[in-house]
Design a protein around this motif. Structure first.
Motif, PDB file in Angstrom:
ATOM      1  N   GLY A 182       3.448   2.016   2.859  1.00  0.00           N
ATOM      2  CA  GLY A 182       3.192   0.676   3.370  1.00  0.00           C
ATOM      3  C   GLY A 182       2.014   0.606   4.332  1.00  0.00           C
ATOM      4  N   GLY A 183       1.036   1.458   4.112  1.00  0.00           N
ATOM      5  CA  GLY A 183      -0.160   1.410   4.955  1.00  0.00           C
ATOM      6  C   GLY A 183      -0.044   2.250   6.213  1.00  0.00           C
ATOM      7  N   TYR A 184       1.111   2.865   6.429  1.00  0.00           N
ATOM      8  CA  TYR A 184       1.312   3.735   7.578  1.00  0.00           C
ATOM      9  C   TYR A 184       1.179   5.182   7.111  1.00  0.00           C
ATOM     10  N   THR A 185       0.417   5.985   7.847  1.00  0.00           N
ATOM     11  CA  THR A 185       0.215   7.374   7.446  1.00  0.00           C
ATOM     12  C   THR A 185       0.928   8.315   8.403  1.00  0.00           C
ATOM     13  N   PRO A 186       2.107   8.789   8.013  1.00  0.00           N
ATOM     14  CA  PRO A 186       2.863   9.680   8.904  1.00  0.00           C
ATOM     15  C   PRO A 186       2.254  11.081   8.959  1.00  0.00           C
ATOM     16  N   ASP A 187       2.412  11.727  10.097  1.00  0.00           N
ATOM     17  CA  ASP A 187       1.991  13.115  10.253  1.00  0.00           C
ATOM     18  C   ASP A 187       3.259  13.963  10.333  1.00  0.00           C
TER      19      ASP A 187
ATOM     20  N   ALA B 274       0.831  -1.202   0.000  1.00  0.00           N
ATOM     21  CA  ALA B 274       0.000   0.000   0.000  1.00  0.00           C
ATOM     22  C   ALA B 274       0.866   1.251   0.000  1.00  0.00           C
ATOM     23  N   GLY B 275       0.747   2.054  -1.052  1.00  0.00           N
ATOM     24  CA  GLY B 275       1.524   3.284  -1.135  1.00  0.00           C
ATOM     25  C   GLY B 275       0.889   4.395  -0.330  1.00  0.00           C
TER      26      GLY B 275
END
Ligand SMILES: [Cu+2]
Length: 225
Positions: free
Chosen positions: A45-50, A41-42
């Motif tokens: 990798g499925g992680y959503t940084p702030d 997941a782009g």
């Protein structure tokens, strides 16, 4: 019977740790953001940084290291950056020509340079790998600083790794503006600084999985008898 059940669950866990989780690739440097839920997941990798709260690593615009370890025999790599807060609509800048790596484990590019206009900015560095199972993503949060990074002692390539510049249409489609052609060749084993031996961690990704599995089966047999 209880003993066998706990033993098999122990085995399953060990195998998952040894083989499953490390199946694709890991970003070893700069320190990756995570947890990675789904590496396909782009853009991270499925992680959503702030970007406003994330912890960053200093990355020198005059040249700094990017290191990956792969569980695939062949990978194309794209390194790209963005300073946009909203990653779903981010404008990505390619910071190094696309490289093809052959061979498992660690590949480290010791001196990736960043356009000077990014100095002082907080950014997401996204590494995208393209292997047999498609595009895979991992990100790091960086603070672009002036100067050159001190070459990481651990920035070395696994002995069997070879690398050269190549094109990859799928990776190229992920970036807007790209860095102009780079002359020479990417970091190959002979060009990297004499670094540490391949890391234990890197080794785990290749043969390690099989070796661990075999050792666990033998151990289990011993315990049962
Ligand atoms: Cu994979």
């Amino acid at each position: 019977m209880a003993r066998l059940t706990s033993l098999s669950s122990f085995l399953a866990t060990t195998l998952a740790l040894a083989c499953g989780i490390q199946a694709h690739f890991t970003l070893d440097y700069p320190p990756p953001l995570g947890p990675v839920e789904d590496q396909s997941a782009g853009p991270c990798g499925g992680y959503t940084p702030d970007l406003s709260t994330v912890e960053t690593t200093d990355f020198h615009v005059g040249g700094d290291a990017i290191a990956v370890s792969t569980g695939h025999p062949q990978n194309y790599w794209l390194y790209r950056i963005t300073i946009d807060d909203d990653l779903t609509s981010a404008n990505w800048t390619q910071v190094y020509p696309i490289v093809i790596q052959t061979g498992f484990d660690m590949y480290c590019q010791p001196a990736v340079t960043i356009p000077e206009e990014f100095e002082g900015q907080t950014a997401i560095l996204s590494v995208v790998g393209h292997a047999t199972d498609g595009l895979l993503y991992q990100c790091a949060a960086v603070q672009f600083v002036s100067g050159e990074g001190s070459r990481l002692e651990s920035c070395s390539n696994h002995t069997d790794v070879d690398a050269s510049f190549d094109n990859d249409a799928e990776l190229a489609s992920l970036v807007g503006d790209s860095q102009s052609e780079e002359s020479g060749s990417p970091s190959s084993p002979t060009e990297t600084p004499d670094g540490a031996a391949p890391s234990m961690y890197g080794s785990m990704q290749g043969l390690g999985c099989l070796v661990t599995a075999t050792a666990m089966v033998l151990l289990a047999a011993g315990v049962t008898i």
